[in-house]
Design an enzyme around this catalytic site. Structure first.
Site, PDB file in Angstrom:
ATOM      1  N   CYS A   9       0.873  -1.180   0.000  1.00  0.00           N
ATOM      2  CA  CYS A   9       0.000   0.000   0.000  1.00  0.00           C
ATOM      3  C   CYS A   9       0.908   1.228   0.000  1.00  0.00           C
ATOM      4  O   CYS A   9       2.073   1.137  -0.364  1.00  0.00           O
ATOM      5  CB  CYS A   9      -0.992  -0.018   1.157  1.00  0.00           C
ATOM      6  N   THR A  10       0.401   2.356   0.411  1.00  0.00           N
ATOM      7  CA  THR A  10       1.192   3.580   0.354  1.00  0.00           C
ATOM      8  C   THR A  10       2.200   3.653   1.502  1.00  0.00           C
ATOM      9  O   THR A  10       3.401   3.671   1.276  1.00  0.00           O
ATOM     10  CB  THR A  10       0.272   4.815   0.364  1.00  0.00           C
ATOM     11  N   GLY A  11       1.706   3.694   2.731  1.00  0.00           N
ATOM     12  CA  GLY A  11       2.583   3.918   3.877  1.00  0.00           C
ATOM     13  C   GLY A  11       2.902   2.701   4.716  1.00  0.00           C
ATOM     14  O   GLY A  11       3.674   2.783   5.667  1.00  0.00           O
ATOM     15  N   ASN A  12       2.282   1.561   4.403  1.00  0.00           N
ATOM     16  CA  ASN A  12       2.483   0.313   5.148  1.00  0.00           C
ATOM     17  C   ASN A  12       2.092   0.461   6.619  1.00  0.00           C
ATOM     18  O   ASN A  12       2.709  -0.094   7.496  1.00  0.00           O
ATOM     19  CB  ASN A  12       3.926  -0.196   4.995  1.00  0.00           C
ATOM     20  N   THR A  13       1.028   1.256   6.850  1.00  0.00           N
ATOM     21  CA  THR A  13       0.517   1.404   8.217  1.00  0.00           C
ATOM     22  C   THR A  13      -0.970   1.061   8.319  1.00  0.00           C
ATOM     23  O   THR A  13      -1.478   0.920   9.423  1.00  0.00           O
ATOM     24  CB  THR A  13       0.721   2.844   8.749  1.00  0.00           C
ATOM     25  N   CYS A  14      -1.663   0.926   7.193  1.00  0.00           N
ATOM     26  CA  CYS A  14      -3.114   0.663   7.227  1.00  0.00           C
ATOM     27  C   CYS A  14      -3.468  -0.588   6.431  1.00  0.00           C
ATOM     28  O   CYS A  14      -3.588  -1.675   6.980  1.00  0.00           O
ATOM     29  CB  CYS A  14      -3.903   1.854   6.673  1.00  0.00           C
ATOM     30  N   ARG A  15      -3.651  -0.424   5.117  1.00  0.00           N
ATOM     31  CA  ARG A  15      -4.178  -1.514   4.290  1.00  0.00           C
ATOM     32  C   ARG A  15      -3.267  -2.723   4.202  1.00  0.00           C
ATOM     33  O   ARG A  15      -3.726  -3.855   4.428  1.00  0.00           O
ATOM     34  CB  ARG A  15      -4.481  -1.009   2.869  1.00  0.00           C
ATOM     35  N   ASP A 117      -8.166   3.770   0.639  1.00  0.00           N
ATOM     36  CA  ASP A 117      -7.270   4.051   1.765  1.00  0.00           C
ATOM     37  C   ASP A 117      -8.078   4.613   2.936  1.00  0.00           C
ATOM     38  O   ASP A 117      -8.694   5.665   2.806  1.00  0.00           O
ATOM     39  CB  ASP A 117      -6.201   5.055   1.333  1.00  0.00           C
TER      40      ASP A 117
END
Length: 145
Positions: A9-15, A117
């Site tokens: 994903c984008t930041g590797n903190t959610c999805r 997101d």
């Protein structure tokens, strides 16, 4: 251990950490799962809402630390599974030698869709995202050997 899946994903903190946790729970030892982010800040924790939503499912993300995509991760993975088509296109440009490994999470079934997101959203938005990821992982599970 068999197949290796890398969720992006984008930041590797959610999805992608939620996908990693849910896939680990759903697929067990059949596959090895990990995650990374296109623009991750190395060492960041999973978002508090992602932690809470997965804790509601008895999945512990407390040890998760964000990491940025890099060549070594691409080489190790059998499938690289971004959350959106835009991320897939970005990965193809950055890592063209691994293009045969990329497949968006929403493309494993008949639908072609992105996982929205939840960053900055409410706990309920995160619950909806986790639900969607779980549904898409069930489709993926039917497709993998």
């Amino acid at each position: 251990m068999g197949l290796k899946l890398l969720f992006i994903c984008t930041g590797n903190t959610c999805r992608s950490p939620m996908a990693e946790g849910l896939a680990r729970e759903m697929l067990g030892d059949v596959v090895q799962v990990s995650s990374a982010g296109m623009e991750a800040w190395e060492g960041e924790y999973a978002s508090p809402h992602a932690l809470e939503v997965l804790a509601e499912r008895n999945i512990d993300l407390s040890k998760h630390r964000a990491r940025r995509i890099r060549e070594e991760l691409m080489v190790e993975a059998d499938w690289i599974i971004p959350m959106t088509h835009a991320q897939e296109e970005g990965l193809k440009r950055q890592f063209p030698q691994h293009v045969h490994k990329f497949r968006c999470l929403g493309d494993w079934g008949k639908q072609k869709r992105d996982v929205r997101d939840p960053w900055g959203g409410s706990l309920e938005v995160y619950r909806q995202t986790a639900q969607e990821i779980g549904e898409l992982l069930r489709v993926l599970k039917e497709q993998i050997p």
